[in-house]
Scaffold this motif. Structure first.
Motif, PDB file in Angstrom:
ATOM      1  N   LEU A   1       0.839  -1.189   0.000  1.00  0.00           N
ATOM      2  CA  LEU A   1       0.000   0.000   0.000  1.00  0.00           C
ATOM      3  C   LEU A   1       0.877   1.243   0.000  1.00  0.00           C
ATOM      4  O   LEU A   1       2.030   1.211   0.412  1.00  0.00           O
ATOM      5  CB  LEU A   1      -0.902   0.017   1.229  1.00  0.00           C
ATOM      6  N   GLY A   2       0.291   2.360  -0.434  1.00  0.00           N
ATOM      7  CA  GLY A   2       1.002   3.628  -0.386  1.00  0.00           C
ATOM      8  C   GLY A   2       2.147   3.685  -1.377  1.00  0.00           C
ATOM      9  O   GLY A   2       2.405   2.771  -2.154  1.00  0.00           O
ATOM     10  N   ALA A   3       2.874   4.795  -1.383  1.00  0.00           N
ATOM     11  CA  ALA A   3       4.047   5.026  -2.251  1.00  0.00           C
ATOM     12  C   ALA A   3       3.714   4.759  -3.712  1.00  0.00           C
ATOM     13  O   ALA A   3       4.498   4.192  -4.458  1.00  0.00           O
ATOM     14  CB  ALA A   3       5.217   4.150  -1.795  1.00  0.00           C
ATOM     15  N   GLY A   4       2.515   5.145  -4.125  1.00  0.00           N
ATOM     16  CA  GLY A   4       2.141   4.997  -5.531  1.00  0.00           C
ATOM     17  C   GLY A   4       1.661   3.611  -5.903  1.00  0.00           C
ATOM     18  O   GLY A   4       1.442   3.327  -7.074  1.00  0.00           O
ATOM     19  N   LEU A   5       1.477   2.703  -4.909  1.00  0.00           N
ATOM     20  CA  LEU A   5       1.013   1.348  -5.215  1.00  0.00           C
ATOM     21  C   LEU A   5      -0.499   1.281  -4.967  1.00  0.00           C
ATOM     22  O   LEU A   5      -1.222   2.175  -5.374  1.00  0.00           O
ATOM     23  CB  LEU A   5       1.805   0.338  -4.382  1.00  0.00           C
ATOM     24  N   LEU A   6      -0.988   0.204  -4.344  1.00  0.00           N
ATOM     25  CA  LEU A   6      -2.427   0.047  -4.177  1.00  0.00           C
ATOM     26  C   LEU A   6      -2.998   1.099  -3.215  1.00  0.00           C
ATOM     27  O   LEU A   6      -2.349   1.502  -2.257  1.00  0.00           O
ATOM     28  CB  LEU A   6      -2.743  -1.340  -3.632  1.00  0.00           C
ATOM     29  N   ALA A   7      -4.228   1.507  -3.489  1.00  0.00           N
ATOM     30  CA  ALA A   7      -4.967   2.392  -2.580  1.00  0.00           C
ATOM     31  C   ALA A   7      -6.315   1.741  -2.306  1.00  0.00           C
ATOM     32  O   ALA A   7      -7.000   1.302  -3.238  1.00  0.00           O
ATOM     33  CB  ALA A   7      -5.139   3.775  -3.180  1.00  0.00           C
ATOM     34  N   LEU A   8      -6.688   1.635  -1.024  1.00  0.00           N
ATOM     35  CA  LEU A   8      -7.957   1.040  -0.624  1.00  0.00           C
ATOM     36  C   LEU A   8      -8.858   2.130  -0.058  1.00  0.00           C
ATOM     37  O   LEU A   8      -8.400   3.016   0.659  1.00  0.00           O
ATOM     38  CB  LEU A   8      -7.728  -0.045   0.432  1.00  0.00           C
ATOM     39  N   SER A   9     -10.159   2.052  -0.354  1.00  0.00           N
ATOM     40  CA  SER A   9     -11.091   3.079   0.145  1.00  0.00           C
ATOM     41  C   SER A   9     -12.503   2.518   0.125  1.00  0.00           C
ATOM     42  O   SER A   9     -12.760   1.430  -0.395  1.00  0.00           O
ATOM     43  CB  SER A   9     -11.009   4.343  -0.724  1.00  0.00           C
TER      44      SER A   9
END
Length: 1017
Positions: free
Chosen positions: A571-579
């Motif tokens: 997650l984060g650093a331009g990878l996956l984003a969950l919402s």
């Protein structure tokens, strides 16, 4: 007609060509309105060095009006020979033809050319020779000997400082007449060009270099030829040792090289490559010399050049002995002194390194050097708590060679406890067994095979000691436990490893549960469906997907609550984003899922189930594909060691946890490439019938555009299903600027997708005549949902538009059987070929009767003369097409052979169309095999009062004529025939055109003049 004259007589083609060229040029300049027979005198070109004898034979031949050998008699000939006395010294005449001679060749005198009789200011002297048949009893001169004959040989000596070139010219003081006709001969002559031989010089190009350690190294020298290089030359070369330290045969593989250089005509440079053998022996630099000798058709200007073989080997460095050492565990050797030496290397630049053969006892980094110059030290510090023996190798390197010295370090042991690695806690299902859990043991002092490993349980009812098995020997061991059948609970296992005097323990827990839960993700991919229980999945980049978390079951342990943690995911650093977490349960949850530190969700009051239950759904946003490697991106619910309070858990409200046996790990791979259209074709994969016995059929499904049965769009990758709403097919009409656009109604049933191809099917003659435009809308996607990149700018979301043209043939015109975009007489070949046949293709069978009859000609007749007018942007693109002429030369053509010439006309859309006979090679603006004319050629094209394409454009070899540069001006009124002839003659009668044209032959061109009086040639 146009003729090329083939000469006879002498076999020297180059001399023959020069001999006739001057005659042809003058004939053209006089427009060839009136020509006569001629006396032709010539001498071949010659090469002579300064201060050398030169003999120039002078030849004679009578020619007819076409320049062919005549072998006729004459009343005689007065001949003057002109030369430059500053470059050539006249020595006399030899081999003189003596019949009817009127001068003494032994006493011939030179005269000053004060009147410049040969129109050459470089010549200053001439001599005159005369032959005169006064008696004419033998019918004329020369009556003896066959033509061509040698009149005399002029003997010269070139000047001491002769350089460059000089000409020997011929003029006539009194041309003869033909006794048969009484008409005078014209006098024609060809000069002799005398040139100095080329000069040869040898220079070094890459001749001072290292020899190498093995194989060979090439030393190169260039031999330069200057001056007149129109003929071939040769020169020998030899290699010899030279200088203070001369190279010998051993430096060149056993023998000194030698050879010969050959220059072809026109060549000015050749390379001599000398392979030098490599070795590792230290030696001084060696020298060798390349010498030129024995030149042929050349002289040597620079005879020798030297090369130097540079020594690239070094002396071997030295190092003194270092004594072996015995120390106790955890001690050091102290600084041990040794001495370095090297004959040809600065001692401070020597590189010293060391390595240990027992890295566990003495790591390389624990060997430290000191000192400088010749005096150095080394100190060895074994690893802590380590004992044993290590051999240390000290190496000294001077940039080329290495010398080593060994010493042994013996470390006496001190008693240490054995070691054991950690064993993680394990949860297993009821009536199951643990896997073989690996761990490692070690002992600095004892052999690991002598270590004793044992294990005990603190819950004998669940796990008796007898059901704990420790296996294997050496450092790597395993432990496996089998709890009592039907028992649940936790057993703490203590593992002990012991040597002869001490021991060490490690503890871990085994939990036995009556059931376990498997978690998994379900991905909802638009256009493809839902996919679950995957180890890997491919998704589009920069896209949002809905993902649901499932538990395969929820065992009955009262009311169930759960907690999920995504922190193990990328997650984060331009990878996956969950919402946007959502669940069907009423209890509040943490729904942000925005950062790796905020990835917990929770819910409660779930009832036990034996089928999969959705714990919740969230939105997953993929990044761009840039920077994402083949390893992909991890989505996981796995636990975080040391963060058990925030781990993923499923249990009851009293804190009892269920066994989670699968955390649903999925690796996500990205595909962010938008699909593009690579090709559009019509009438693809339609099979032509078998040819009739009369010959090959004039056209086929692919070429013709009388009917269109399919349009095939090819993409650069597989695409998703396409519906009619994804496409717009428009008929722009026969004249795109005049007719109203008509959108064609497509149905889903007409479309089929197979991998990366989309096919649009049409019924026979379903499409009406006109130019078509196909719009492929950005709603077309690849199988992952990436939108079409219509303009190929690497960004999806735009349409692809293809407008019909003569190039892509996206048009339909009944009767256009050759696909030219118009219906003309050439298209009649197809219905005529199939007339009366029941095997004809359907595009000819207009009335679909099954056989070709007169009714099938109706479409062709109705459209005869019709030509499509493409949109302005298409015409602009087409006008940039080029006409190319073949650069291949003709075979020499006998004078009786006629060459037909390609003709041009301008069509209704003001584009130039070309037609040609079987000997023409310029069709539809594209070059085809075989020559149309040996360039350079003057191309004269006049249109029929619409547009001038090009008038008198000279096209050099391999050049192209750009139709975009055409002039739009109206043409003047037609020229009278004689003016037309003059216009053509002014184009072909130039010095560079090697053709002969008679006036009466040119008049035959008038048969290609069109109705307005214009012509094309």
């Amino acid at each position: 007609m146009i003729k090329r004259v083939k000469s006879s007589g002498r076999s020297n083609k180059r001399t023959d060509r020069k001999r006739w060229r001057g005659l042809r040029l003058e004939l053209c300049e006089l427009r060839l309105l009136l020509t006569g027979e001629m006396q032709f005198v010539w001498a071949d070109d010659a090469i002579a060095a300064p201060s050398t004898a030169l003999d120039i034979p002078v030849q004679y031949q009578t020619l007819d009006v076409d320049g062919d050998p005549l072998n006729a008699l004459a009343s005689g000939l007065g001949l003057r020979m002109h030369f430059d006395s500053t470059k050539l010294t006249f020595d006399g005449l030899g081999g003189t033809f003596t019949e009817d001679i009127f001068f003494n060749p032994d006493t011939v005198t030179l005269q000053d050319d004060v009147s410049d009789l040969d129109n050459d200011p470089t010549t200053d002297k001439y001599l005159t020779a005369v032959w005169n048949d006064l008696i004419q009893v033998d019918g004329g001169w020369p009556s003896s000997g066959s033509q061509p004959l040698t009149l005399y040989t002029a003997n010269f000596t070139t000047a001491l400082g002769f350089s460059g070139q000089t000409s020997v010219n011929f003029t006539s003081s009194s041309p003869g007449t033909n006794p048969s006709s009484g008409l005078p001969y014209e006098f024609k002559a060809q000069s002799s060009l005398v040139s100095v031989p080329p000069m040869l010089s040898v220079v070094a190009t890459d001749a001072n270099k290292n020899e190498g350690d093995s194989g060979t190294t090439d030393f190169t020298f260039n031999v330069i030829r200057s001056g007149v290089t129109s003929e071939s030359s040769t020169v020998d070369y030899t290699i010899t040792g030279s200088g203070t330290n001369a190279a010998d045969a051993s430096d060149f593989g056993g023998s000194l090289p030698n050879g010969q250089i050959t220059f072809a005509a026109g060549e000015t440079s050749k390379t001599i490559t000398v392979p030098v053998s490599g070795d590792t022996q230290f030696e001084l630099d060696e020298e060798f010399t390349v010498t030129l000798e024995n030149p042929a058709r050349a002289t040597i200007q620079t005879e020798t050049v030297t090369g130097t073989i540079l020594n690239d080997d070094t002396a071997i460095p030295t190092i003194t002995a270092i004594d072996d050492q015995v120390i106790d565990e955890d001690g050091t050797t102290g600084a041990l002194a040794f001495t370095l030496g090297d004959l040809d290397t600065d001692l401070d630049s020597l590189v010293i390194t060391a390595s240990s053969d027992n890295l566990s006892l003495v790591p390389d980094e624990n060997i430290v050097f000191g000192g400088s110059g010749a005096n150095r030290t080394v100190e060895v510090s074994p690893a802590a708590d380590a004992s044993g023996s290590a051999e240390i190798t000290v190496s000294v390197f001077d940039g080329t060679n290495t010398t080593t010295e060994n010493l042994t370090v013996m470390v006496n042991p001190i008693n240490d406890k054995p070691t054991i690695t950690a064993i993680g806690d394990v949860t297993i299902r009821l009536d199951g067994a643990t896997p073989q859990l690996p761990f490692a043991v070690g002992d600095i002092d004892d052999d690991v095979n002598t270590l004793v490993v044992s294990a005990v349980s603190d819950n004998q009812a669940l796990l008796p000691d007898s059901q704990i098995v420790v296996s294997d020997t050496g450092a790597n061991r395993t432990i496996q436990a089998t709890p009592v059948s039907g028992q649940e609970g936790v057993a703490n296992i203590t593992v002990t490893v012991a040597d002869s005097s001490s021991n060490t323990t490690e503890q871990f827990a085994i939990t036995v549960s009556s059931d376990g839960v498997e978690l998994f993700f379900e991905f909802d991919v638009p256009g493809m469906g839902k996919f679950s229980q995957l180890d890997e999945v491919v998704l589009a980049a920069d896209r949002e997907y809905f993902v649901t978390v499932y538990a395969d079951k929820l065992p009955a342990i009262d009311l169930i609550s759960y907690q999920l943690n995504f922190a193990q995911s990328d997650l984060g650093a331009g990878l996956l984003a969950l919402s946007d977490w959502s669940t069907a349960f009423s209890l509040p949850v943490d729904s942000s899922l925005s950062t790796p530190s905020d990835t917990l969700v929770a819910a409660a009051n779930l009832q036990s189930k034996i089928t999969p239950v959705a714990l919740g759904t969230f939105k997953l946003s993929t990044p761009s594909a840039a920077g994402i490697g083949p390893e992909g991106i991890l989505l996981s619910l796995d636990k975080l060691t040391g963060q058990e309070t925030s781990d993923t858990t499923i249990g009851n409200l009293n804190g009892q946890s269920l066994l989670i046996v699968d955390y649903g790990d999925v690796v996500i791979h990205l595909d962010g490439t938008a699909p593009t259209v690579t090709n559009i074709e019509a009438n693809v994969d339609l099979v032509d019938p078998v040819d009739l016995p009369t010959g090959a059929q004039p056209a086929g499904w692919t070429a013709q555009r009388s009917d269109v049965r399919n349009i095939v769009v090819t993409f650069d990758e597989p695409i998703a299903e396409v519906v009619a709403a994804d496409l717009v097919l428009t008929n722009l009409g026969i004249d795109a600027d005049v007719y109203a656009d008509q959108v064609i109604t497509l149905t889903d049933g007409q479309l089929s997708v197979d991998g990366n191809t989309l096919t649009i099917i049409f019924a026979p003659y379903e499409l009406s005549d006109g130019i078509y435009q196909l719009d492929v809308l950005p709603t077309v996607t690849d199988v992952l949902g990436n939108s079409l990149d219509g303009d190929k700018d690497t960004h999806g979301g735009d349409a692809f538009v293809e407008v019909g043209s003569v190039v892509n043939k996206l048009f339909k015109l009944t009767g256009d059987y050759n696909g030219s975009g118009g219906v003309n007489i050439l298209d009649s070949a197809t219905p005529i070929y199939w007339f009366g046949s029941d095997q004809a293709p359907q595009y000819v069978d207009l009335n679909q009767s099954g056989a070709i009859n007169i009714l099938d000609f109706s479409g062709y007749v109705a459209n005869f003369g019709v030509e499509l007018t493409f949109p302005p942007e298409v015409l602009a693109a087409q006008s940039g097409r080029t006409l190319a002429l073949s650069s291949e030369p003709f075979e020499t053509v006998e004078s009786s052979t006629e060459l037909e010439v390609a003709t041009a006309s301008t069509t209704a859309d003001q584009t130039t169309q070309y037609a040609a006979s079987s000997t023409g090679r310029l069709l539809d603006g594209e070059p085809v095999s075989g020559p149309i004319m040996q360039p350079p050629i003057a191309l004269v094209v006049l249109s029929n009062n619409r547009k001038r394409v090009s008038v008198g454009a000279e096209i050099e070899e391999d050049s192209e004529l750009d139709l975009a540069s055409s002039s739009d001006e109206e043409l003047p009124p037609p020229l009278p025939d004689q003016q037309v002839i003059d216009a053509v003659m002014s184009q072909v009668c130039e010095p560079e055109f090697d053709v002969l044209v008679e006036q009466e032959e040119l008049e035959s061109f008038l048969e290609v003049v069109d109705a307005d009086g214009y012509f094309a040639w």
